[in-house]
Design an enzyme around this catalytic site. Structure first.
Site, PDB file in Angstrom:
ATOM      1  N   MET A  19       6.000 -18.081 -48.751  1.00 52.02           N
ATOM      2  CA  MET A  19       4.901 -17.131 -48.806  1.00 52.02           C
ATOM      3  C   MET A  19       5.137 -16.091 -49.892  1.00 52.02           C
ATOM      4  O   MET A  19       6.272 -15.793 -50.237  1.00 52.02           O
ATOM      5  CB  MET A  19       4.763 -16.401 -47.461  1.00 52.02           C
ATOM      6  CG  MET A  19       4.316 -17.271 -46.311  1.00 52.02           C
ATOM      7  SD  MET A  19       3.994 -16.301 -44.828  1.00 52.02           S
ATOM      8  CE  MET A  19       5.647 -15.799 -44.380  1.00 52.02           C
TER       9      MET A  19
ATOM     10  N   SER B  14      11.598 -19.735 -49.465  1.00 50.08           N
ATOM     11  CA  SER B  14      11.239 -19.016 -48.242  1.00 50.08           C
ATOM     12  C   SER B  14      10.783 -20.043 -47.205  1.00 50.08           C
ATOM     13  O   SER B  14      11.499 -21.008 -46.953  1.00 50.08           O
ATOM     14  CB  SER B  14      10.156 -17.968 -48.534  1.00 50.08           C
ATOM     15  OG  SER B  14       9.906 -17.169 -47.398  1.00 50.08           O
TER      16      SER B  14
END
Length: 342
Positions: A284, A165
């Site tokens: 995250m 991510s």
């Protein structure tokens, strides 16, 4: 409090972003700038913790300003980019130049999708605040020495699945450009990224890496030496059909992140069992945790990026703290760790 400087040439966008940030109790707007030159001055005088940076601006654009910030006084910068092919290209250049992440200026029925931008922007500001950005990524075309296999335990009939991510694109580039051109197993990648960016990202990786990289297509076979990148906003699942293993692209709104790392890893664990090697990169949240459990349950191998080289130590932290990792290594050693796990 997280002190934020907003840089955008549009008075409307400056007002919108300022209003968004003003609703978060942990964020303090310390100033705005309308071009890159003004941004450099205000970074020096206001000393913000995070900068949001538009790309297309007069006098000095966002990419030029970013490079100057990274050279003078590095701090976390989040780019705001147009969801176009040109916007994708410049955004990827910005990530290589040291930007922590980006938020696309998506359009919905002719108006900015404010709710989605607000959620993404606040979440990413909170995630990258107080962390020093990583230095610009050098052009790696032809500069890496080929790696060699050290074990061969899983080599026959194996697969490598990678989930990433925030901060993932630059690490993926490091990994794929370090692999040998005769890399003998398939690679499947789920990178949290909008659909308007994934095709261009795959094409850029394909131009840089010695192996083939492409955006995955529905019902496409996983092939040795080919890395398939999941398209944005859909999930890529892996299924075995006889001797072949294929990827299928599905929509499932029950998963927050699209493409889902959990869905990719779970399918890989079922199709390849102990032959699966999973890699959890910076990002995250905890996407990839459930999938890593599935991988380890079937005696697969799990590699996680370490905290020091992660832009956001969320996804790899969740896997490491659950004692699911076989190896925790810095970004620059992940490709070697993959080779050693096969």
């Amino acid at each position: 409090m997280i002190r934020v400087l907003v840089v955008d040439d549009s008075p409307l966008m400056r007002r919108i972003i300022s209003r968004i940030l003003g609703k978060d109790p942990l964020i303090q707007l310390v100033g705005t700038a309308q071009n890159g030159e003004e941004a450099l001055e205000k970074v020096e005088t206001l000393q913000p913790d995070v900068v949001t940076m538009d790309i297309e601006m007069p006098r000095m654009n966002g990419l030029e300003a970013l490079k100057a910030i990274m050279a003078r006084s590095p701090l976390p910068v989040i780019m705001l980019s147009a969801a176009t092919q040109e916007g994708a290209a410049v955004t990827l250049d910005a990530l290589n130049a040291g930007a922590c992440d980006f938020v696309p200026k998506e359009l919905c029925s002719g108006a900015l999708n404010i709710t989605r931008i607000a959620e993404e922007l606040i979440g990413k500001i909170r995630a990258v605040a107080k962390r020093l950005p990583h230095p610009p990524l050098p052009d790696s075309r032809g500069s890496n020495k080929p790696l060699a296999f050290t074990s061969g335990k899983r080599l026959s009939g194996a697969v490598v699945a990678i989930g990433a991510s925030t901060g993932g694109p630059r690490v993926l580039q490091q990994i794929l450009t370090s692999l040998p051109k005769d890399f003998p197993v398939p690679i499947a990648i789920a990178q949290h990224m909008p659909k308007s960016f994934t095709q261009f990202f795959a094409e850029r990786l394909d131009a840089l890496a010695p192996i083939k990289v492409k955006e995955a297509e529905h019902n496409e076979r996983l092939m040795p030496g080919v890395a398939l990148l999941a398209p944005g906003d859909v999930h890529m699942i892996v299924r075995r059909t006889g001797r072949n293993v294929i990827v299928q692209l599905v929509e499932d709104q029950s998963y927050i992140y699209r493409p889902s790392v959990d869905m990719l890893f779970t399918g890989v664990s079922e199709a390849y069992e102990s032959k699966a090697v999973a890699v959890v990169l910076t990002g995250m949240g905890v996407d990839g945790l459930k999938g890593a459990i599935a991988i380890r349950t079937r005696n697969g191998f799990v590699i996680a990026q370490d905290e020091e080289t992660s832009v956001v130590y969320g996804m790899p932290k969740a896997v490491a703290e659950a004692s699911l990792t076989n190896s925790v290594v810095p970004a620059q050693e992940i490709s070697a760790a993959i080779m050693g796990a096969l």
